[in-house]
Design an enzyme around this catalytic site. Structure first.
Site, PDB file in Angstrom:
ATOM      1  N   CYS A  64      37.804  58.217  29.097  1.00  0.00           N
ATOM      2  CA  CYS A  64      38.328  56.854  29.186  1.00  0.00           C
ATOM      3  C   CYS A  64      39.759  56.766  28.672  1.00  0.00           C
ATOM      4  O   CYS A  64      40.632  56.209  29.329  1.00  0.00           O
ATOM      5  CB  CYS A  64      37.428  55.893  28.412  1.00  0.00           C
ATOM      6  SG  CYS A  64      37.975  54.175  28.503  1.00  0.00           S
ATOM      7  N   CYS A 109      39.837  55.213  32.356  1.00  0.00           N
ATOM      8  CA  CYS A 109      40.051  53.778  32.493  1.00  0.00           C
ATOM      9  C   CYS A 109      41.330  53.275  31.838  1.00  0.00           C
ATOM     10  O   CYS A 109      41.985  52.376  32.374  1.00  0.00           O
ATOM     11  CB  CYS A 109      38.842  53.011  31.968  1.00  0.00           C
ATOM     12  SG  CYS A 109      38.028  53.705  30.536  1.00  0.00           S
ATOM     13  N   LYS A 133      44.493  54.544  33.855  1.00  0.00           N
ATOM     14  CA  LYS A 133      44.378  53.971  35.205  1.00  0.00           C
ATOM     15  C   LYS A 133      44.676  52.479  35.188  1.00  0.00           C
ATOM     16  O   LYS A 133      45.373  51.971  36.087  1.00  0.00           O
ATOM     17  CB  LYS A 133      42.981  54.252  35.753  1.00  0.00           C
ATOM     18  CG  LYS A 133      42.758  53.782  37.178  1.00  0.00           C
ATOM     19  CD  LYS A 133      41.427  54.301  37.697  1.00  0.00           C
ATOM     20  CE  LYS A 133      40.279  53.883  36.806  1.00  0.00           C
ATOM     21  NZ  LYS A 133      38.975  54.399  37.260  1.00  0.00           N
ATOM     22  N   TYR A 182      34.271  53.373  42.938  1.00  0.00           N
ATOM     23  CA  TYR A 182      35.266  52.579  42.212  1.00  0.00           C
ATOM     24  C   TYR A 182      36.558  53.348  41.980  1.00  0.00           C
ATOM     25  O   TYR A 182      37.656  52.775  42.076  1.00  0.00           O
ATOM     26  CB  TYR A 182      34.678  52.057  40.898  1.00  0.00           C
ATOM     27  CG  TYR A 182      34.476  53.083  39.815  1.00  0.00           C
ATOM     28  CD1 TYR A 182      35.425  53.266  38.822  1.00  0.00           C
ATOM     29  CD2 TYR A 182      33.323  53.861  39.762  1.00  0.00           C
ATOM     30  CE1 TYR A 182      35.237  54.203  37.817  1.00  0.00           C
ATOM     31  CE2 TYR A 182      33.132  54.789  38.766  1.00  0.00           C
ATOM     32  CZ  TYR A 182      34.085  54.962  37.797  1.00  0.00           C
ATOM     33  OH  TYR A 182      33.908  55.894  36.810  1.00  0.00           O
ATOM     34  N   GLU A 242      40.134  52.011  43.426  1.00  0.00           N
ATOM     35  CA  GLU A 242      41.188  51.667  42.464  1.00  0.00           C
ATOM     36  C   GLU A 242      42.473  52.428  42.753  1.00  0.00           C
ATOM     37  O   GLU A 242      43.564  51.837  42.771  1.00  0.00           O
ATOM     38  CB  GLU A 242      40.688  51.943  41.045  1.00  0.00           C
ATOM     39  CG  GLU A 242      39.643  50.930  40.599  1.00  0.00           C
ATOM     40  CD  GLU A 242      38.969  51.265  39.291  1.00  0.00           C
ATOM     41  OE1 GLU A 242      38.319  50.363  38.711  1.00  0.00           O
ATOM     42  OE2 GLU A 242      39.076  52.417  38.830  1.00  0.00           O
ATOM     43  N   HIS A 267      40.297  22.525  34.626  1.00  0.00           N
ATOM     44  CA  HIS A 267      41.126  22.355  35.820  1.00  0.00           C
ATOM     45  C   HIS A 267      42.616  22.305  35.462  1.00  0.00           C
ATOM     46  O   HIS A 267      42.984  21.720  34.444  1.00  0.00           O
ATOM     47  CB  HIS A 267      40.723  21.050  36.522  1.00  0.00           C
ATOM     48  CG  HIS A 267      41.465  20.785  37.779  1.00  0.00           C
ATOM     49  ND1 HIS A 267      41.199  21.450  38.955  1.00  0.00           N
ATOM     50  CD2 HIS A 267      42.489  19.932  38.043  1.00  0.00           C
ATOM     51  CE1 HIS A 267      42.015  21.005  39.894  1.00  0.00           C
ATOM     52  NE2 HIS A 267      42.809  20.082  39.366  1.00  0.00           N
ATOM     53  N   GLU A 313      37.031  27.627  37.172  1.00  0.00           N
ATOM     54  CA  GLU A 313      36.268  26.382  37.307  1.00  0.00           C
ATOM     55  C   GLU A 313      35.330  26.412  38.514  1.00  0.00           C
ATOM     56  O   GLU A 313      34.351  25.661  38.571  1.00  0.00           O
ATOM     57  CB  GLU A 313      37.206  25.184  37.421  1.00  0.00           C
ATOM     58  CG  GLU A 313      37.980  25.095  38.723  1.00  0.00           C
ATOM     59  CD  GLU A 313      38.854  23.838  38.807  1.00  0.00           C
ATOM     60  OE1 GLU A 313      38.324  22.749  38.523  1.00  0.00           O
ATOM     61  OE2 GLU A 313      40.041  23.971  39.144  1.00  0.00           O
TER      62      GLU A 313
END
Length: 448
Positions: free
Chosen positions: A43, A48, A51, A178, A182, A437, A442
């Site tokens: 990682c 991760c 990346k 993934y 990516e 909002h 939302e």
């Protein structure tokens, strides 16, 4: 005096191994951890973290163009791969240092050598030194799979991609998971011609079908090329250094770089696990029980080397639970239900709980609520790209059993929403929450 050199010996200083070492030491155990490469694991060093930094860099390609619609006089900008690469690798160095400092501050002995198991309580270092430990923890992670085709040595994996001398103008990415998606988004934004090659017909198996179909649609609109149901035959390296990927049928594809993103295999080979009777499954993953114990009573395993979820936060929890259970007098196990996950594609997607298909199989009757909208920023920027949020509800209880989304900042939004799904809240609970909002998030409380 203990009959062993250490209470705990950890093989692998990745996310799971570091957490287990630190927590066990905090409980009073004498701990050593062996790491043959760099502290931090996949990682931090080659996964991760670097990346995600490349993904941040890639986002500027569209952000700079969009800025003009928001009144900023942004000139045409060039991109220097080496600047980003070196800054990312510098950050990796910094993080590795922090991981090392954490272990040192907890008085964990860090041994920068390869270690193998010699028995239920024994390990041997590459230098020849033999060590005994009351408990051994295997936390060696997983390793990229390289397809068995002629010329495969000319391709690279995610291990090497962060160290490229230059950004390719043409890249073929083999895989549909993934990692493949990516890097497709990353290199496309850096200006490369990207072709994704997949031996099957689906991207991102395991994610909700509508969400992954939307990613495919957006990716094709952006200009990423796809070759599905493609069986690779060989890779040819030409005299000018470029590569050509040949298939059993169909035209070959020329490229500067061929990146294999075809899955990851548990890194269990050559560890000597057979000397202690540690059982593996058919994929080479270490079999463990709910407390991470292997078939050998004194040997445990956590993280990607096991037959559970290959996710960094899961490995960290497993390492922590192991240390609490074995050295803290507090038996704990990890709950693998409702684990959120994300793909930092372009745009990103994220999900938690059951997909629509899984929910129908489990509950029979479900209700599905969706919001298909164009984010406000995309409207003013003149981009047609649309976000999609999807909620899956058990029709008999109104309980939200799955939440899936694709769009800007989807992983950031989903992390908070995953708490609600994990807590078992209902669709009515979402409806009763006042919308914030204007925001994309939302939409989650306005779903119809």
């Amino acid at each position: 005096m203990s009959e062993f050199d250490f209470d705990l010996f950890v093989i692998g200083a990745g996310s799971g191994g570091v957490r287990a070492s630190r927590v066990a030491a905090a409980h009073g155990a004498k701990v050593a951890v062996a790491e043959e490469y760099r502290v931090g694991g996949t990682c931090v060093i080659r996964g991760c973290v670097p990346k995600k930094l490349l993904i941040y860099g890639a986002h500027f390609a569209e952000d700079l163009k969009d800025a003009r619609r928001f009144g900023w006089n942004v000139p045409d900008c060039g991109f220097e791969w080496t600047t980003l690469r070196d800054n990312v690798l510098g950050e990796v160095d910094r993080l590795e240092g922090l991981y090392g400092n954490t272990l040192n501050s907890h008085k964990v002995e860090v041994i920068r050598e390869r270690a193998t198991v010699t028995g239920p309580h024994g390990v041997k270092l590459a230098s020849g030194r033999e060590i005994t430990a009351k408990v051994i923890l295997i936390a060696t992670g997983a390793w990229p799979i390289v397809p068995e085709i002629d010329g495969a040595e000319h391709g690279i994996t995610s291990n090497e991609v962060f160290h490229l001398d230059e950004c390719p103008s043409r890249i073929v990415i083999v895989g549909g998971g993934y990692i493949a998606n990516e890097f497709a988004g990353i290199f496309h934004q850096f200006g490369a011609q990207v072709t994704m090659v997949n031996r099957g017909s689906d991207l991102l198996r395991g994610y909700d079908e509508q969400i992954r179909d939307r990613l495919l649609q957006i990716s094709m609109t952006k200009g990423i090329n796809f070759r599905f149901n493609a069986k690779m035959e060989r890779i040819e390296k030409r005299d000018d250094g470029t590569l050509c990927l040949h298939f059993e049928s169909g035209d070959p594809i020329a490229a500067d770089i061929i990146l294999f993103a075809t899955g990851r295999r548990p890194h269990s080979d050559g560890l000597g696990l057979e000397t202690a009777g540690v059982e593996l499954n058919e994929k080479g993953a270490i079999k463990v029980d709910e407390y991470s114990r292997t078939s050998c009573e004194s040997i445990y395993a956590v993280g990607d080397v096991t037959d559970r979820l290959q996710l960094t936060p899961v490995a960290i929890r497993e390492g922590h639970a192991f240390a609490d259970t074995v050295f803290g007098g507090n038996k704990r196990k990890v709950d693998y239900s409702c684990v959120p996950s994300a793909v930092f594609s372009h745009p990103p997607l994220a999900g938690v709980g059951l997909t629509e298909a899984q929910a129908k199989n489990q509950y029979g009757t479900v209700k599905v609520y969706t919001s298909d909208f164009r984010p406000m920023k995309n409207v003013l920027a003149g981009r047609e790209e649309r976000a999609l949020y999807k909620m899956v509800v058990d029709a008999s209880t109104d309980k939200v059993v799955g939440l899936h989304m694709i769009g800007p900042d989807a992983p950031e939004i989903l992390q908070a929403a995953a708490v609600a799904v994990k807590a078992g809240l209902t669709k009515q609970d979402f409806d009763d929450t006042v919308a914030l909002h204007p925001s994309m998030a939302e939409e989650l409380v306005l779903l119809k």
